[in-house]
Write an enzyme that holds these catalytic residues in place. Structure first.
Site, PDB file in Angstrom:
ATOM      1  N   CYS A 122       0.804  -1.223   0.000  1.00  0.00           N
ATOM      2  CA  CYS A 122       0.000   0.000   0.000  1.00  0.00           C
ATOM      3  C   CYS A 122       0.840   1.278   0.000  1.00  0.00           C
ATOM      4  O   CYS A 122       0.313   2.360  -0.267  1.00  0.00           O
ATOM      5  CB  CYS A 122      -0.961   0.005   1.180  1.00  0.00           C
ATOM      6  N   HIS A 255      -3.275   7.147   1.989  1.00  0.00           N
ATOM      7  CA  HIS A 255      -3.684   5.830   1.520  1.00  0.00           C
ATOM      8  C   HIS A 255      -5.081   5.553   2.051  1.00  0.00           C
ATOM      9  O   HIS A 255      -5.362   5.738   3.236  1.00  0.00           O
ATOM     10  CB  HIS A 255      -2.696   4.778   2.020  1.00  0.00           C
ATOM     11  N   ASN A 285     -10.187  -0.241  -0.178  1.00  0.00           N
ATOM     12  CA  ASN A 285      -8.731  -0.170  -0.137  1.00  0.00           C
ATOM     13  C   ASN A 285      -8.187  -0.766  -1.428  1.00  0.00           C
ATOM     14  O   ASN A 285      -8.258  -1.976  -1.647  1.00  0.00           O
ATOM     15  CB  ASN A 285      -8.219  -0.949   1.073  1.00  0.00           C
TER      16      ASN A 285
END
Length: 341
Positions: A122, A255, A285
């Site tokens: 990520c 993020h 996500n």
């Protein structure tokens, strides 16, 4: 002459298949797994996500995002002399050829420029931007295409509601170019392999078969604790490196993992909720794609404009984390940014 790098184009792409929490809950119920829209929203802030079709790979999503970024930058594919692609779900299980090379081929780039994948989960996009900035400042490359592209739906265990409800598929891209004026003001990257066990896909190839598990594993509480402890610190480190203070941040583009982590970081930095770009509610996500996706949304709707200071930061498996502080200076007018996400 001192060289800097700046962002002159953004682009993104979401697969057509949008899956709401209720739709996902119904799918899981068929497998005997109980969840609900309320359960998912309360714990993550996610209401929907997009899943790629069976024949769509990370490179396919990345190509469309890249084309849109190139269009905004008013560049042709062969103007790009380096592609850096961040992904935890590359086109090939053995990770080669690199997905960056596949994207280069699909874009029709024939100038023999470089192409490479970056793996920091990520945090991958932040790592890729920092790498591109270093290459441009060194005079090695002039126009760099940075992409985050993921098809996380391929590695989700739909019998584990603690993970399968959180992730989605998508891609985001930016074009960075050499400039005499600062664009990227500072970057800061970190990793701590001692925490590699908290977020992983604990499988490997052995004799042509998967040894271990090919599904994503996450220790949610551990990831949450690590994330909230490092994101504020790395933001301050990046600001200090740039000689700036937190009140000079116009936008925080974190993020998009969990609204609670994002909100906690914003509060610790003294930023109002209105200064944080949030797409996790509609995208879920999307790992390395989440920051460039959110950035492109805010650029195209006119929130992020030339002259704004944008802090981008993320955490990922490895355990990795980092931040990039950018002064936007190469964007076209809002009317020239139109494109479907």
């Amino acid at each position: 002459m001192t060289l800097y790098s700046k962002i002159i184009g953004t682009g993104s792409y979401l697969p057509a298949k949008r899956v709401t929490n209720q739709e996902l809950a119904d799918q899981l119920a068929a497998n005997g797994i109980e969840t609900s829209d309320e359960w998912i929203v309360t714990r993550s802030g996610i209401s929907a996500r997009h899943f790629a079709e069976a024949d769509q790979k990370s490179s396919d999503l990345g190509v469309i995002a890249a084309q849109r970024a190139l269009e905004m930058a008013k560049l042709q594919p062969n103007d790009i002399d380096l592609i850096i692609l961040a992904s935890s779900t590359p086109d090939f299980f053995g990770s080669f050829p690199s997905t960056a090379c596949i994207v280069q081929q699909k874009l029709g780039i024939t100038n023999n420029g470089a192409a490479v994948d970056v793996q920091a989960v990520c945090s991958g996009f932040v790592y890729a931007v920092s790498t591109a900035d270093a290459f441009i400042r060194a005079g090695v490359h002039k126009n760099v295409l940075v992409i985050g592209a993921e098809v996380f739906s391929r590695i989700l265990n739909f019998e584990d509601r603690t993970t399968c409800v959180l992730f989605g598929d998508g891609a985001g891209a930016i074009v960075m170019t050499a400039s005499e004026e600062p664009g990227v003001l500072a970057t800061k990257l970190h990793a701590d392999g001692r925490n590699s066990h908290v977020l992983s896909v604990p499988g490997s190839v052995d004799g042509g078969a998967v040894a271990g598990s090919a599904f994503l594993y996450m220790d949610g509480p551990a990831v949450f604790k690590l994330a909230v402890s490092v994101l504020e610190k790395v933001a301050h480190e990046t600001l200090e490196k740039a000689g700036m203070t937190q009140d000079q941040i116009d936008w925080l583009v974190p993020h998009q993992a969990n609204i609670r982590i994002m909100s906690s970081t914003g509060k610790k930095l003294g930023l109002s909720p209105e200064k944080m770009v949030v797409t996790v509610d509609q995208h879920g996500n999307t790992s390395a794609a989440s920051i460039p996706l959110a950035l492109d949304v805010a650029v195209r709707d006119g929130r992020i404009q030339n002259g704004h200071n944008v802090m981008m930061e993320g955490v990922g498996g490895g355990f990795t984390w980092g931040a990039v502080l950018v002064k936007m200076s190469g964007l076209p007018e809002v009317g020239d940014k139109k494109a479907d996400l």
